[in-house]
Scaffold this active site. Structure first.
Site: not given
Length: 368
Positions: A178, A287, A342
């Protein structure tokens, strides 16, 4: 005159590049707004279905779950970085003089997600599972600018130079999942001398993300459903270690210690300690700074690369895997894990250990 003519000839190219950048930023903004609206609607539905007490209930454990802080999975240490002066927390397991395998976690996790792979590879490597800046027990400097991509990359390079082997020319096997994978791509591209081999799990490289139709591959509703469905109770915020209650002893593939995808419908995730100061902000700053200022690597990383992707990843479409393979060097390998979600490090640790062990040359315990 020639310079003016050249400028005129280049004008369409410059316009197209500017338009492409504008579309990329606009697409990200639209995706962010859509995600916010979807999460908001999901939260309202959860509140109406469960009621205020169950939705906002907060259970605090008196003691941490076994293994989180008792040394079961490795020795807990802190490292003061030379570059930034920050103190990062990590857990290490394996012979001190063995080659370094550095594990970088994703969002919203910490070192604990690597506990199974640490056991698999510690006979052969000095395995170090790092808490990234702003996560877990590592320091959390305030402000968005403290989480610029170049600073995150500097942290990882400092860790490799401090802990890598051999002395004088430190290197490591770099493994990222990730967000840890996003950072691993960048380190391997910008500092290939520090990375002997690269393993990335369910993480896009920024250049491929910008060039490929990434937004079309990101199924927001499916991601929200996958994230929300197993957890009818309150979910612990990012950066807070959690413990599962009433969880089955094994994952669907027979591996001990379930990941999120293996949790049953009655599972409730609860925080084991209060949310630390600025607990939510640091992971979100990652982010916010994703495409800010830091140049995007256009060339594939020189080190040998293994890319792993769950075929049922609800957050990052598995079709991004082949998109990377077209960009990577011919020697790079892609492995799609059928039926995996994931959360590969916790859901499929033994399968990962086999694939990574073969990629590194020998099984997970080769040389032990």
């Amino acid at each position: 005159m020639p310079r003016r003519l050249l400028s005129i000839l280049l004008a369409p190219t410059r316009l197209l590049l500017a338009l492409r950048g504008l579309l990329a930023r606009g697409g990200l903004a639209v995706a962010a707004v859509a995600s916010g609206v979807a999460f908001g609607l999901w939260g309202v539905a959860l509140l109406l279905r469960l009621g205020p007490r169950a939705t906002f209930g907060w259970h605090r454990r008196d003691t941490a779950p076994p293994g989180l802080a008792d040394g079961k999975f490795g020795e807990h240490r802190h490292l003061r970085l030379q570059g930034s002066g920050l103190q990062l927390h990590y857990v290490t397991r394996g012979p001190p003089d063995a080659p370094l395998m550095l594990l970088l976690h994703g969002f919203p996790q910490n070192w604990f997600c690597w506990r199974h792979l640490m056991q698999e590879f510690s006979p052969r490597f000095r395995v170090v599972a790092l808490d990234l800046r702003g996560c877990g027990d590592s320091e959390k400097p305030p402000g968005r600018d403290s989480y610029r991509l170049e600073l995150l990359l500097g942290d990882i390079c400092d860790v490799i130079e401090a802990l890598g082997t051999p002395a004088g020319t430190p290197r490591c096997v770099l493994v990222g999942h990730d967000w840890g994978g996003v950072l691993a791509w960048e380190v391997a591209s910008s500092h290939p001398q520090l990375v002997e081999k690269l393993v990335v799990m369910d993480a896009p490289q920024r250049g491929v993300m910008a060039a490929a139709p990434f937004l079309l591959h990101f199924p927001v509703p499916a991601a929200l459903a996958a994230r929300a469905a197993p957890v009818p109770g309150p979910v612990s915020p990012p950066g807070v270690p959690t413990a599962a209650e009433d969880v089955p002893e094994q994952c669907p593939d027979g591996n001990p210690g379930p990941g999120l995808a293996a949790l049953g419908a009655g599972t409730r995730l609860v925080p084991v300690r209060p949310l630390p100061a600025r607990g939510l902000s640091p992971p979100l700053h990652y982010y916010r700074n994703l495409f800010r200022d830091t140049p995007v690597p256009r060339e594939p990383p020189p080190p040998p690369t293994l890319l792993l992707w769950g075929s049922r990843d609800a957050f990052l479409d598995p079709r991004l895997g082949p998109a990377h393979l077209r960009w990577l060097r011919p020697s790079a390998r892609l492995r799609l894990l059928p039926g995996a979600s994931h959360w590969l490090p916790e859901e499929r640790p033994r399968h990962l250990a086999k694939l990574i062990g073969e990629f590194l040359g020998g099984g997970a315990e080769a040389g032990s």
